[in-house]
Design a protein around this motif. Structure first.
Motif, PDB file in Angstrom:
ATOM      1  N   ALA A  22      10.580  -2.409   6.387  1.00  0.00           N
ATOM      2  CA  ALA A  22       9.822  -1.181   6.554  1.00  0.00           C
ATOM      3  C   ALA A  22       9.246  -0.765   5.208  1.00  0.00           C
ATOM      4  N   VAL A  23       7.938  -0.507   5.197  1.00  0.00           N
ATOM      5  CA  VAL A  23       7.292  -0.051   3.975  1.00  0.00           C
ATOM      6  C   VAL A  23       7.174   1.471   4.000  1.00  0.00           C
ATOM      7  N   LEU A  24       6.816   1.987   5.146  1.00  0.00           N
ATOM      8  CA  LEU A  24       6.812   3.442   5.333  1.00  0.00           C
ATOM      9  C   LEU A  24       7.956   3.776   6.285  1.00  0.00           C
ATOM     10  N   PRO A  42       5.305   5.068  -7.430  1.00  0.00           N
ATOM     11  CA  PRO A  42       5.324   3.809  -8.171  1.00  0.00           C
ATOM     12  C   PRO A  42       4.659   2.680  -7.391  1.00  0.00           C
ATOM     13  N   SER A  43       4.364   1.646  -8.083  1.00  0.00           N
ATOM     14  CA  SER A  43       3.710   0.508  -7.450  1.00  0.00           C
ATOM     15  C   SER A  43       4.603  -0.056  -6.351  1.00  0.00           C
ATOM     16  N   GLY A  44       4.025  -0.350  -5.235  1.00  0.00           N
ATOM     17  CA  GLY A  44       4.783  -0.911  -4.128  1.00  0.00           C
ATOM     18  C   GLY A  44       5.444   0.140  -3.269  1.00  0.00           C
ATOM     19  N   ALA A  45       5.178   1.407  -3.561  1.00  0.00           N
ATOM     20  CA  ALA A  45       5.806   2.480  -2.805  1.00  0.00           C
ATOM     21  C   ALA A  45       5.241   2.585  -1.393  1.00  0.00           C
ATOM     22  N   GLY A  46       4.040   2.063  -1.200  1.00  0.00           N
ATOM     23  CA  GLY A  46       3.428   2.127   0.122  1.00  0.00           C
ATOM     24  C   GLY A  46       2.250   3.083   0.181  1.00  0.00           C
ATOM     25  N   LYS A  47       1.696   3.447  -0.975  1.00  0.00           N
ATOM     26  CA  LYS A  47       0.580   4.401  -1.006  1.00  0.00           C
ATOM     27  C   LYS A  47      -0.639   3.855  -0.265  1.00  0.00           C
ATOM     28  N   SER A  48      -1.009   2.634  -0.636  1.00  0.00           N
ATOM     29  CA  SER A  48      -2.192   2.045   0.006  1.00  0.00           C
ATOM     30  C   SER A  48      -1.944   1.842   1.490  1.00  0.00           C
ATOM     31  N   THR A  49      -0.733   1.446   1.808  1.00  0.00           N
ATOM     32  CA  THR A  49      -0.373   1.241   3.214  1.00  0.00           C
ATOM     33  C   THR A  49      -0.573   2.541   4.000  1.00  0.00           C
ATOM     34  N   LEU A  50      -0.088   3.634   3.424  1.00  0.00           N
ATOM     35  CA  LEU A  50      -0.237   4.927   4.089  1.00  0.00           C
ATOM     36  C   LEU A  50      -1.715   5.283   4.268  1.00  0.00           C
TER      37      LEU A  50
END
Ligand SMILES: Nc1ncnc2c1ncn2[C@@H]1O[C@H](COP(=O)(O)OP(=O)(O)OP(=O)(O)O)[C@@H](O)[C@H]1O
Ligand SMILES: [Mg+2]
Lengths: 251, 632
Positions: A22-24, A42-50
């Protein structure tokens, strides 16, 4: 205040079944009219995914995203196209201007494809160019523009349809500090004067300080949020403090 | 890995990637080989006995046209290949290869592709050679037994010509790679071509293009006289140059102007596709030029074929208007002869013409046979032989020259011509190739004069009488020979009554239908080539467009809108050369009509319809291929 986007318990995982990670991990948030939100983390937190989820470019594993009263996670491609066209504006990190037309035509593109009258289009392009300080560059092709000009052009294109909400992923990612400042000033102007609702993703505190709210996304969850009290410099310090308190070894 | 090894592995990959180009090259080899093969085959031997000169001349002309075609086609194909390869090969500079070695690698790779295409084209060519010949002779309506024959010369000629042209292109590519900088190689795809050009240069190009093309048209219209060859050649050069200039100047200028007219541009999907066109046309102008020239060639070739057919039929008609002609130094009974022939054959028509034979010195000439015919007699005879006679009253100082049907002629009738007969000068009203006196007109110079003039000049020569007849079944002419023999009279050594029988023997002209079927094939070849070039080009463009369409989809532009924009753009790429072809071929076909002395306007209409149907089909295929590639 009108609610534009409502996110309920959003979950996104990648990979198949038992290998799924799970990313989000259950995100809920509301976006109101005239909001200017920065999502940090931070990088890889899932910002772009969101952001991809919100801007309908990707579908969540679970949860709901309600935009303009419709659940976009259930919408078919046709409706998504229409939503993207009429309700959403995009600003990408890599500008995404079309290289075979002038800046003016690029900015005009969404409206001209929507069948707007050319007189109206020209007026609006003019206004956007004014807002983003692009007037002297309208006749140029993308390769004749600097990165900052291109990004402002892309922002003008996103704003020209007066969408309900604008999504921006690392809009200053490829810009130097001066160009970043010009872009962010324009975006804030658009937010304050044109009433544009903006959600942008960034890992940069300086960029985030132009927003009204900052959401901190860590490990797939919204860990905390900050509201600006109006003064940008002060807000910037607040953000830095928050980052430090999170044990971040970030700038 | 060695340079050769690298090139080989590249080649293996490119066989798939550049399949369309290899097919195109092999296709041109295939066509060229088959053409050469027909020339060298037994079936042509049969015909060459008759008319070797003509055949040689026309085969050479056709070879030349095929050669030009091959040249353009190969030029184009390698150009596309080169610009694609440059991008990829450029990466090798980072592996430490210098330009010369990269150039060598390209050359080896191109060489392998060439050899492969040549071999494939030849193998298929040989396999299909019999079928090709059968089709050819079928269209020509000629029955010759065709054996599967294989001879070396066509293989050699095809290989040598292909080798030379392709070799030039390889060297050209090699030089261009060696000369280019690394950066330009990598950014060959980078678009710098919308750079603002000096407005005066643009205007100069526009004006020059239109002027050159216009001059070419004027030359084309004025062919028909003795200058035809020179004019024709000038017209070809000017039109080709003008077409290129038009695509390099006026057309991009015009489209550019369209993109500047925002009122126009922001309607419908134009912002997308007109901009796309404006961006493309500058870099694609050579392709458009080649396609247009190919199309003009194809229509002209088709017109040639139809003109040949028309002329051929007219010649046959001329020569077979009478099945026999009886010549007598004294008057015979026409009804009597007709009755005699009727015993074995049904007579369709017959007539009697009085003709006075004159010595060449009466016409102030050294040799040749000359004769005059009175107007009223010919008028009556024409009516009986079911021919038109449009000369109501030939005045005393006027004459009409009776010629015969030529395949083509560079002579134009000059309305101021005079004929000097005896002491007087006569104004020649017209030159007529109606078969009033049948094949006699081929061997004699005959003038029609007024009855008064005839009576006056009659005394200078010897009057004789010509009886021409036609029967219902010319194949059965021999049956009447026995009767005709009874008519023959002799006085000492010379005949006073004799006859000529014209049996339907077309062997002498059998090469003409061969030619026109060859032309039909050329038409098909050229037009397919033109279509496939656009197709290859569009496929190429599609690769470039993938990124653009991705962006557009992200922006929420619906597929319907994108599809419509694509259709418009693709349609233009087919229409634009088509329209230019229609205009230019009108002139080229007219030039041909002038030389062949025949009316060919319908050819323009038919060929345009045929081409537009074919293009519509290719257009549909293109749209589908494009959409598949771009929209996934
Ligand atoms: N298509 C995918 N398939 C599998 N995993 C993915 C996919 N897209 C993203 N991820 C993973 O999801 C996590 C979050 O990625 P995301 O791009 O959202 O990070 P981010 O917060 O935008 O990071 P950055 O600041 O570096 O841009 C990462 O661990 C990434 O590897
Ligand atoms: Mg990211």
């Amino acid at each position: 205040m009108r609610k534009i986007v409502e996110v309920k318990d959003l979950v996104k995982g990648f990979g198949r079944r038992e290998y799924e990670t799970a990313v989000l991990k259950g995100i809920s948030l509301d976006i109101y009219e005239k909001d200017f939100i920065a999502v940090m983390g931070p990088s890889g937190a899932g910002k772009s995914t969101l952001l991809n989820m919100l801007s309908t470019l990707d579908k969540p594993t679970r949860g709901q995203i309600i935009l303009d009263g419709k659940d976009v996670t259930r919408a078919d491609n046709k409706l998504l196209s229409i939503l993207r066209r009429d309700k959403i504006g995009f600003i990408f990190q890599e500008y995404n201007l079309l290289d075979n037309m002038t800046l003016q035509d690029n900015i005009a593109l969404p409206l001209s494809l929507n069948g707007e009258k050319s007189r109206v289009i020209l007026e609006k392009v003019e206004r956007m160019a004014e807002l983003f300080g692009l007037k002297p560059h309208l006749k140029k092709y993308p390769w004749q523009l600097s990165g900052g000009q291109k990004q402002r052009g892309a922002s003008a294109r996103a704003l020209i349809t007066q969408p309900e909400i604008i999504f921006a992923d690392e809009p200053t990612g490829a810009l130097d500090s001066k160009s970043s400042k010009e872009l962010l000033t324009s975006l804030r102007l658009a937010n304050e004067e044109e009433g544009a609702t903006i959600l942008m993703v960034t890992h940069d505190a300086y960029t985030a300080s132009y927003a009204k709210q900052v959401y901190m996304l860590v490990d797939g969850q919204i860990q905390s949020r900050l509201n600006s009290k109006g003064d940008r410099k002060f807000f910037y310090d607040e953000i830095l403090q928050l980052l430090a308190s999170m044990g971040g070894d970030r700038e | 890995m060695s340079l050769f090894g690298l090139a080989c592995s590249n080649f293996k990959r490119s066989v798939k990637e550049y399949a369309s180009l290899i097919i195109a090259l092999a296709f041109s080899v295939f066509i060229f080989f088959n053409f050469q093969n027909v020339v060298f085959s037994d079936s042509m031997d049969v015909l060459e006995n008759f008319n070797k000169d003509y055949i040689d001349m026309i085969v050479q002309a056709a070879s030349f046209i095929f050669g030009v075609f091959l040249f353009f086609f190969i030029w184009y194909a390698t150009d596309v290949f080169l610009s694609q390869r440059k991008r990829e090969i450029g990466i090798y500079t980072f592996m430490g290869l210098d330009n010369v070695r990269i150039g060598k690698m390209y050359a080896i790779e191109a060489f392998l592709i060439g050899v492969f295409s040549l071999a494939a084209g030849l193998v298929f060519g040989i396999l299909f050679s019999k079928l090709f010949q059968m089709l050819l002779l079928r269209i020509s309506d000629i029955s010759v037994d065709i054996r599967f024959s294989f001879s070396l010369p066509p293989v050699l000629i095809t290989s040598v010509i292909f080798g030379i042209i392709y070799g030039i292109m390889i060297i050209k590519g090699y030089v261009s790679i060696v000369r280019s900088s690394v950066l330009s190689m990598l950014s060959d795809a980078k678009r710098q071509e919308m750079k603002n050009e000096n407005i005066f240069l643009t205007i100069f190009k526009v004006v020059l293009g239109l002027a050159v093309l216009g001059t070419g048209y004027v030359f084309a219209i004025n062919t028909g006289g003795l200058q035809s060859l020179v004019y024709g050649l000038l017209a070809v050069i000017l039109v080709v140059a003008g077409t290129y200039l038009l695509y390099g100047g006026a057309i991009p200028f015009f489209i550019r102007k369209l993109t500047e007219n925002k009122k126009f541009l922001y309607e419908k999907e134009r912002n997308l596709w007109v901009n796309n066109l404006a961006y493309r046309i500058r870099r694609n102008y050579r392709t458009y030029g080649i396609v247009t020239v190919l199309m003009i060639c194809s229509v002209t070739v088709l017109a040639t074929s139809i003109a040949l057919k028309q002329r051929y039929e007219k010649m046959i008609h001329f020569q077979e208007h009478y099945f026999c002609q009886v010549t007598a130094m004294h008057r015979l009974d026409k009804e009597q002869i007709e009755k005699g022939i009727s015993e074995k054959n049904q007579v369709l028509y017959g007539n009697e013409i009085s003709l006075t034979l004159l010595n060449p010195d009466v016409f102030h000439r050294e040799r040749g046979s000359y004769g005059i015919v009175p107007c009223s007699v010919l008028k009556e005879a024409a009516k009986e032989a079911e021919l038109d006679f449009p000369y109501e009253d030939i005045k005393e100082d006027e004459a009409v020259y009776l010629s015969h049907v030529y395949l083509m002629s560079f002579m134009e009738f000059d309305p101021n011509t005079t004929a000097e007969i005896g002491e007087e000068s006569y104004h020649v009203l017209a030159q007529d190739d109606t078969a009033y006196l049948g094949r006699l007109q081929e061997s004699m110079n005959i003038y029609v004069v007024s009855d008064k003039t005839y009576e006056k000049l009659k005394t200078l020569g010897l009057e004789c009488f010509i009886y021409g007849f036609q029967i219902a079944e010319p194949e059965n002419a021999e049956a009447s020979r026995a009767y005709l023999d009874t008519l023959v009279e002799k006085e000492g050594d010379s005949f006073t009554v004799g006859y000529n029988m014209f049996l339907p023997d077309r062997g002498e002209m059998a090469w003409i239908p061969i030619m026109y079927s060859l032309c039909v094939f050329m038409f098909v070849t050229l037009i397919l080539a033109a279509g496939s070039i656009i197709f290859i080009k569009l496929n190429n463009d599609a690769y470039e467009d993938i990124e653009r369409y991705k962006i557009l989809k992200k922006l929420g532009v619906s597929e319907d809108v994108l599809k419509r924009a694509m259709k418009h753009e693709i349609r233009f790429t087919y229409y634009c050369p088509f329209v230019l072809m229609v205009i230019t071929s009108y002139f080229s076909v007219r030039a041909l009509g002038n030389v062949m002395k025949t009316e060919l306007t319908t050819v323009n209409v038919y060929s345009a319809v045929a081409i537009i149907l074919l293009f519509f089909f290719i257009y549909l295929v293109s749209v589908r291929a494009f959409q598949k590639k771009v929209l996934k």
